[in-house]
Design an enzyme around this catalytic site. Sequence first.
Site, short mmCIF file in Angstrom:
data_model
loop_
_atom_site.label_atom_id
_atom_site.label_comp_id
_atom_site.label_asym_id
_atom_site.label_seq_id
_atom_site.Cartn_x
_atom_site.Cartn_y
_atom_site.Cartn_z
CG HIS A 30 -1.89 -1.16 1.22
ND1 HIS A 30 -2.12 -1.97 2.31
CD2 HIS A 30 -2.69 -1.61 0.22
CE1 HIS A 30 -3.02 -2.90 1.98
NE2 HIS A 30 -3.38 -2.70 0.72
CD GLU A 33 -0.79 0.19 4.67
OE1 GLU A 33 -0.15 -0.84 4.96
OE2 GLU A 33 -2.02 0.19 4.41
CG HIS A 122 0.67 -4.23 5.18
ND1 HIS A 122 -0.08 -3.68 4.16
CD2 HIS A 122 1.11 -5.42 4.71
CE1 HIS A 122 -0.10 -4.50 3.12
NE2 HIS A 122 0.62 -5.57 3.43
CD GLU A 182 -1.60 -3.84 8.99
OE1 GLU A 182 -1.35 -2.67 8.65
OE2 GLU A 182 -2.05 -4.71 8.23
#
Lengths: 309, 303
Positions: A30, A33, A122, A182
């Site tokens: 992404h 990010e 992420h 994440e």
Amino acid sequence: REREREREKLLYLIVSLPPQSRVALCGGTHGNEMSGVYLVRELQKLEKVGSATLTTVISNPRAVQMCKRYTDVDLNRCFTDAILSSPVTDATPYEVRRAQELNTLLGPKGSAGAMDLVCDLHNTTANMGLSLISYSAQDWVILHIYRQIQITSAPVRFILLDLPLADAYSQDSLGKHGFSIEVGPQPHGVVRADIFNIMKECFNSGSAFEGGEVDDVYTFVKSIDYPRDPETNQITAAIHPQLQDRDFCLLHPGDPMFLMFSGEIVKYEGVEVLHPYFVNECAYYEKSIAFHLARKMTLTIPPLRVKRD
Amino acid sequence: MTARRVAIFGGTHGNEMSGVTLVNLWIQNGKEIHRKGVETKPFITNPRAVEKCTRYVDTDLNRAFTTENLSAPSGDDLPYEVQRAQQINEIFGPKGSPEAYDVIFDLHNTTSNMGCTLILESSKDHFNLQMMHYIKKAIAPDSCPVLLTEHPLLKYSTSRSVAKHPIGLEVGPQPQGVLRSNIFESMRVVLKHALDFIELFNEGLEFPPCTVDVFRVSEKMDYPRDTNGNIIAMVHPNLQDCDWEPLNPGDPMFQTFDGTTLRYEGAGTVYPTFINEAAYYEKQQAFVTTRRETLAAGAIKKT
């Protein structure tokens, strides 16, 4: 020797795998990010370390360039078998083409030639500390890696998505073993030093691969959307202040979930006590998700024997 | 002076959700913002950006209200936001004329830890100074820092600048595209006090002279970058989230990706703000320094 050891430490986690392991570290899946984008760029400056070969990838360079999550469609939903094998036409979105390129580079998914380990970096706007996300409860390698991660600056948790490989949609499913990291909370488009350092610290880990119990494992149960106006579909409430930033805490029946703009409180009316996560993730508004709910469990794993020549 | 025509702008940046949400709410039902003797008009300034949940479509609307843009011949070939600026200037201006709206509140969010900041464009705007003084007293002990953007180089042409008395509300920290309940409610409360002030003013109440502590913008500080323009360091953890706190010479300012500290080398103590605002990476700004000042506001009364 000392300096060499210092440099090796950064990738010790990965070096601990069998020799000739092929590992891929991906950032910018992404494009907004930022921790993963900058960590991958920094690692690209390091040479090959130890006996594992490390491939570093900026997965969605166009989105990174524009500092957006994606250009046409979410790249990290394009790795299902169906999308990877779909024919390419002029109308094919950029990210679908890119997913197929990445499948050639890191996969092919499900084949003997795929990367041994794919790790995808992420960030989230949710207060999730450091979370590992992976597909199978049977993957001892990933669970051992999870146990190895010893960081002091954030809580560490493991999230399990129970999906067959064909339906696995994220980039980490390209490898024989794979997981996403994440780290949050961080606004998209921002690089916070504390969050970057958590992600970096994650790669300085231990070396024991004993068996035993693995705690703080959360398995996805369901998602909850925001209350919305039936005509306009616009949200009519925000995450309640008592739930905001409280990822992985317990949500009991009757606990507040949303605070309507009009002032009413919407309460959780499920029967089971569950753990919310991805609470108020920016990118999920368009996916009709206010937060996910998970069940907490403990797994038991056997010791991992690393084959060496 | 009078404060009869008031506008509340949301969505000047389409992904700053508190203002978008509040204004849409008030467009549907304006009861909460209604005050005796004043027309309060809620307005979404950049609907296309709001629809895409992005800061802007072609160019930053909140930099588009320059004399050059506003006087340019209108046309479809102009960037969307420039066309929009011209439309807004027609409805709420013309900027600088007697027909312009009296007051415009422009609702913004920031990823910086700025709390509820009020933005003042002119140190001589006694009406605004009195309003900000009133708001600060009303929300005490919570604080409401005032940022004065009056600066020969750093001042920019905002959407609110179309009005005689422009007021910016900048509330954070909140990620772009996210709606946080506490941030939303604080913005709502500040606006409530602002409108109460206007109602009192319109009822003829005289506000005696007062002083207002402000932070005057001083210098824009960019990230250290390499020759390709990529940033090579991050805001230091000691500075991150420390908006409005003193930054002294020698204090940590940036941290490189491999952990080296870069320190502030200015001449004296400054008060940084807009620390690590997402939208400012592309504007070459890691934070802006400010200096403390006390402004005097004369008495005001409706005429």
